[in-house]
Design a protein around this motif. Sequence first.
Motif, short mmCIF file in Angstrom:
data_model
loop_
_atom_site.label_atom_id
_atom_site.label_comp_id
_atom_site.label_asym_id
_atom_site.label_seq_id
_atom_site.Cartn_x
_atom_site.Cartn_y
_atom_site.Cartn_z
N ILE A 199 6.37 5.65 -1.31
CA ILE A 199 7.81 5.41 -1.32
C ILE A 199 8.46 6.04 -2.54
CG2 ILE A 199 9.59 3.63 -1.55
CD1 ILE A 199 7.75 1.78 0.11
N VAL A 200 7.88 5.80 -3.71
CA VAL A 200 8.45 6.35 -4.94
C VAL A 200 8.41 7.87 -4.92
CG1 VAL A 200 8.21 6.45 -7.45
CG2 VAL A 200 7.87 4.28 -6.26
N THR A 201 7.31 8.44 -4.42
CA THR A 201 7.19 9.89 -4.34
C THR A 201 8.22 10.48 -3.39
OG1 THR A 201 4.82 9.78 -4.82
CG2 THR A 201 5.64 11.79 -3.78
N ALA A 202 8.41 9.85 -2.24
CA ALA A 202 9.40 10.34 -1.28
C ALA A 202 10.81 10.27 -1.87
CB ALA A 202 9.33 9.52 0.01
N PRO A 261 0.81 -1.22 0.00
CA PRO A 261 0.00 0.00 0.00
C PRO A 261 0.85 1.28 0.00
CG PRO A 261 -0.91 -1.59 1.54
CD PRO A 261 0.42 -2.12 1.11
N GLU A 262 2.12 1.17 0.36
CA GLU A 262 3.00 2.34 0.42
C GLU A 262 3.73 2.59 -0.90
OE1 GLU A 262 5.35 2.95 4.15
OE2 GLU A 262 4.93 0.82 4.42
N ALA A 274 -0.01 -9.22 -9.18
CA ALA A 274 1.28 -8.70 -9.66
C ALA A 274 1.06 -7.67 -10.76
CB ALA A 274 2.15 -9.85 -10.16
N GLN A 275 0.10 -7.91 -11.63
CA GLN A 275 -0.19 -6.95 -12.70
C GLN A 275 -0.69 -5.63 -12.12
OE1 GLN A 275 -2.97 -8.93 -15.26
NE2 GLN A 275 -1.51 -10.53 -15.88
N LEU A 276 -1.50 -5.71 -11.09
CA LEU A 276 -2.01 -4.49 -10.46
C LEU A 276 -0.85 -3.67 -9.88
CD1 LEU A 276 -4.30 -2.69 -9.48
CD2 LEU A 276 -4.50 -4.17 -7.46
N ILE A 277 0.07 -4.34 -9.19
CA ILE A 277 1.24 -3.64 -8.63
C ILE A 277 2.02 -2.97 -9.76
CG2 ILE A 277 3.41 -3.89 -7.38
CD1 ILE A 277 0.99 -4.20 -5.60
N GLY A 278 2.24 -3.70 -10.85
CA GLY A 278 2.97 -3.15 -11.97
C GLY A 278 2.29 -1.93 -12.56
N GLN A 279 0.97 -1.97 -12.67
CA GLN A 279 0.22 -0.83 -13.21
C GLN A 279 0.32 0.38 -12.28
OE1 GLN A 279 -3.67 -2.49 -13.74
NE2 GLN A 279 -3.05 -3.79 -15.47
N ARG A 280 0.23 0.13 -10.99
CA ARG A 280 0.36 1.23 -10.03
C ARG A 280 1.74 1.86 -10.11
NH1 ARG A 280 -0.70 -1.39 -4.47
NH2 ARG A 280 0.07 0.66 -3.82
N PHE A 281 2.76 1.01 -10.21
CA PHE A 281 4.13 1.53 -10.30
C PHE A 281 4.30 2.36 -11.58
CE2 PHE A 281 8.45 1.10 -11.95
CZ PHE A 281 9.17 1.63 -10.90
N ASN A 282 3.86 1.84 -12.70
CA ASN A 282 4.01 2.57 -13.97
C ASN A 282 3.30 3.92 -13.91
OD1 ASN A 282 5.47 0.45 -15.07
ND2 ASN A 282 3.69 -0.50 -16.02
#
Length: 361
Positions: free
Chosen positions: A250-253, A245-246, A320-328
């Motif tokens: 994390i990426v923004t920080a 959920p973070e 895993a696909q959802l995590i990848g989409q959120r990261f992208n």
Amino acid sequence: MDWDARKIDPARRPGRGAASCDVGRFERYGREAVDDGWDLSEELPVMRTVVREERPRSVINYVRSPDLPFDRTVNPYRGCEHGCIYCFARPTHAYLGLSPGLDFETQLIARPDAPEVLARELRAHRYDCAPLSIGSNTDPYQPVERDRGITRACLEVLRDFRHPVAIVTKGTLIERDIDILSDMAAKGLARVGISVTTLDAQLSRRMEPRCPPPARRLAVIQRLTEAGVPVRVMASPLVPALTDPELEAIVTAGAEAGATAASWIMLRLPREVAGLWQDWLAEHYPDRAGRIMGHLRDMHGGEVYSSEWFKRMRGEGPYAQLIGQRFNRVVRALGLDQRQPPLRSDLFRVPPRAGDQLSLF
């Protein structure tokens, strides 16, 4: 044997990640504490860190993994005092006849001759220069480096040879080596990845007990970038239903601290790590254990882990696909989706040694 029978008393393992010290998979015999019947009070000592030395014949380890962006590594140390319970390198301690559990955190191997051996290997006529990774197995800036200085000495060798290097760490001691890294980065020879697994200091302390807290790692990103060293914020590993959920935070920080790139890897549980991780969940997050392990099994075909190329780092399936989409989505929004320029290998040269005949050209 149930978990309670195997675990070491928490009073003996303050600041450690693993709860047990089971022998490695290659050992013929196991170890188990038993009551001998004597009614004597016996207070066992706290487990301390012990450092032994190894004299390697070679230090460049060539890897043939198609899902890694490098093909060679150097590891100044075996084992890691940071004690990250999820560390995928823990099973390597079994090759030494030691436990991937508490031995991995307390029985360390330093390689003081690594800089000298590295220089010798780089001087070999057959050596073909390509980016080298430091920290891909155990952290080169774990606490023992403060006294040993092996990582810094290896960096000095790489600087003298103008050899490209990528470093991965959670350690703040990397700030000590900014003088070397900034000089190399100015020539396109160095970049750094800083692992930030969570922004929750309490969770970090439980999961990676002897690592610097998250805020301190973000400060390292800022110091390195201010010195001209390219930094990637690594949201790795992501733990489903615990730290994922973070991801955006994390990426923004990391971006706010100055990182110019980002990456993520899903939690990996090879060999003994699976049992150690589940022991840790049972001790710290028993209410979430079923959900976390269920997500991992869904991403690995019903198993807690699969080592299949191109799937082991992130898993597969809807979660895993959802995590990848959120990261992208978040890296696009922050402008971190641009490919970093490759490290330069064309500047490599063998520096002359005292007494060497100088070239006429």
